[in-house]
Design a protein around this motif. Structure first.
Motif, short mmCIF file in Angstrom:
data_model
loop_
_atom_site.label_atom_id
_atom_site.label_comp_id
_atom_site.label_asym_id
_atom_site.label_seq_id
_atom_site.Cartn_x
_atom_site.Cartn_y
_atom_site.Cartn_z
N GLU A 1 0.84 -1.19 0.00
CA GLU A 1 0.00 0.00 0.00
C GLU A 1 0.88 1.25 0.00
O GLU A 1 0.63 2.19 -0.74
N PHE B 1 2.92 1.78 -3.32
CA PHE B 1 2.14 2.00 -4.54
C PHE B 1 2.42 3.38 -5.15
O PHE B 1 2.70 3.49 -6.35
N GLY B 2 2.36 4.42 -4.31
CA GLY B 2 2.56 5.78 -4.80
C GLY B 2 3.96 5.98 -5.37
O GLY B 2 4.11 6.36 -6.54
N ASN C 1 4.53 4.28 -8.69
CA ASN C 1 3.82 4.94 -9.79
C ASN C 1 4.54 6.19 -10.26
O ASN C 1 4.40 6.61 -11.40
#
Ligand SMILES: Nc1ncnc2c1ncn2[C@@H]1O[C@H](COP(=O)(O)OP(=O)(O)O)[C@@H](O)[C@H]1O
Ligand SMILES: [Mg+2]
Lengths: 267, 255
Positions: A96, A99-100, A103
């Motif tokens: 979680e 993820f950022g 990306n």
């Protein structure tokens, strides 16, 4: 850093949620306060590019939000959602948080490093493999904060970070905000805990029924008793105490009040 | 909340009518053309159905459905008119093709029946809330569990759509491109399926518990939250329809 002009928004036609907002947000840490339904969450979603303005413009670091996708904006502005269940969608705490950064094109090793650092900051570094949905609400909220902190954006917005937090949780969030400020990041928050606002934020903006009715240094804002009342907002406890005792000075923290009393005695 | 039901709120006689009477009307529209196969009867039924749709002021809403139906019927008419076995009487030629009367009449018969049935269903669907329909069926003795399943179907799809939107927001706010060309969108869409489906399964579990604590399975007689939507003339309408069907039968047998 953020310029908002003439901004209006409505979810349904004829039912405006934000009306003609003009704001210039600078480097000062900023709290947005106001009753539930005042339009605060809608406002930050517009800054983030998740909603498109009905009318008006938003510029973030000279980029026009209208012409950018939310994904592009994610590199400069991070938002911690009000409801953690709306933000979490991975099956593992570490995934979680990574993820950022992944990306954003950060390589895996750096992303893991960022993620670990952020998780340590909120005290979840020993729960890396847990399923986020098995965490308590307050831990979920902290996880969401870590997920956004790990992206290392210049602007970070926290939507009601202190909900469900006990004393310890609030202290953790304070520490995070302090660290971010030290890194020269713009921290904004939507919040109902006025004591927290007074202790941590330099500037305060008051929303009421879709309009900005008060904006300025936190000390100035909490001195405007009548306007606060009309927005159904109360000043921090210590501010109210000082005022009831008849002091002209507006107190923001307990320490300030005690220092003032000590000086008074020593005179 | 968004809804997938086609119901439109209006204040008309048809809307005021109870759902069961509308079900009776569907039965009527189904049976009459079967009992009395004359094309004239079918035309009368179609006109009746269209009048009801106009009275209910939902005619505009039927246009997309009817356009689709017409498209299908047009192919039926062409194929039957040209190729139906037993085609004899030539109507006219165009090019190498000949259009025959028998096939055409048969096709029109089919077309009117289909339009008739479609309009009867549209009257029900466009003027009745799904929950009202299910509730009146439960009052008539349908198991409340089956009723609940039917209503859930109407709720779960909009719910999944909104949770899809929520997750998309979570993704793009953390830098995942979800807008743009088909490829980007597919790439964003596929990872959505897991969380959305798992999420709605988790919701199901929670909802089951919520229902259980509120006595969904209790054996006693149940009351209803909403007052029964009573229509003054429902008995008249229902008996009238039954009588109409009986007359049609009698006509068919005796004449
Ligand atoms: N997705 C939505 N669709 C329709 N109306 C909404 C939606 N989200 C919020 N609203 C409405 O917009 C208004 C402002 O909501 P919000 O921005 O969430 O306020 P706040 O965060 O200040 O409590 C409320 O009246 C709310 O009901
Ligand atoms: Mg909010």
């Amino acid at each position: 850093m953020i310029t908002v002009s003439n901004l209006s928004y409505a979810y349904q036609k004829g039912n405006p949620v934000l009306i003609d907002i003009h704001l210039n947000i600078d480097q000062r840490s900023t709290a947005i306060i106001g009753q539930n339904g005042a339009g605060k969450t809608t406002f930050v979603k517009l800054l983030k590019g998740l909603l498109k303005p009905f009318e008006g413009e938003v510029f973030i670091q000279n980029q026009q939000v209208k012409n950018r996708t939310a994904a592009e904006l994610a590199k400069i502005i991070g938002l911690v959602f009000q409801n953690p269940n709306d933000q979490i969608f991975k099956n593992k705490v570490l995934d979680e948080v990574m993820f950022g950064p992944l990306n954003m094109g950060i390589d895996k090793q750096q992303a893991t490093e960022n993620a670990m650092e952020a998780l340590e900051m909120v005290g979840l570094h020993d729960k890396l493999d847990m399923n986020p949905h098995d965490l308590s609400l307050s831990e979920k909220k902290l996880l969401c904060i870590a997920s956004v902190v790990a992206m290392d954006t210049n602007i970070i917005i926290l939507d009601e970070p202190t909900i469900a937090q006990d004393y310890q949780g609030k202290e953790t969030i304070k520490k995070v905000i302090k660290t971010l400020k030290e890194k020269n990041k713009l921290v904004m928050t939507i919040i109902h805990d006025m004591d927290f606002v007074a202790e941590n934020f330099e500037r305060t903006i008051v929303f009421n029924e879709g309009k900005v009715i008060l904006d300025g240094d936190t000390r100035f804002v909490f001195a405007q008793k009548d306007i606060l009342k009309s927005a159904h907002v109360e000043a921090p406890e210590i501010t109210k105490l000082g005022e009831k005792l008849g002091y002209r000075k507006t107190f923001l923290t307990i320490e300030e009040f005690i220092d003032y009393k000590n000086q008074e005695r020593n005179l | 909340m968004r809804s997938i039901s086609l119901y439109t709120e209006r204040n008309t006689v048809i809307h005021a009518m109870d759902p069961i009477s509308k079900l009776f009307y569907i039965l009527f529209a189904l049976l009459i053309p079967i009992i009395l196969p004359s094309i004239k009867v079918s035309i009368v039924c179609v006109v009746l159905g269209l009048i009801f749709l106009l009275v209910a002021r939902v005619f505009k809403k039927t246009i997309p459905v009817f356009s689709f139906v017409f498209l299908i019927l047009l192919t039926v008419i062409i194929i039957q008119g040209l190729f139906r076995p037993g085609n004899q009487t030539t109507l006219f030629h165009f090019g190498p093709f000949t259009l025959y009367k028998e096939g055409l009449m048969f096709a029109f018969g089919v077309a009117f029946r289909v339009i008739n049935i479609v309009s009867a269903f549209m009257i029900l669907i466009l003027t009745t809330k799904p929950s009202d329909l299910v509730e009146s069926l439960v009052r008539k003795g349908l198991s409340s569990k089956i009723g609940y399943v039917i209503i859930s179907v109407f709720q779960i799809i909009p719910e999944m759509m909104s949770s899809m939107e929520t997750i998309t927001d979570a993704q793009r706010s953390r830098g995942m491109e979800t807008e743009g060309n088909l490829q980007t969108r597919m790439k964003a869409f596929l990872p959505l399926l897991g969380p959305v489906i798992l999420g709605s399964l988790a919701n199901t579990k929670e909802r089951a518990m919520a229902l259980e604590v509120r006595g969904f399975n209790s054996k006693g007689p149940k009351t209803y939250l909403l007052e029964e939507k009573k229509y003054r003339y429902s008995k008249v309408v229902q008996w009238g329809i039954l009588l109409g069907i009986a007359c049609a039968l009698a006509w068919r047998i005796l004449v």
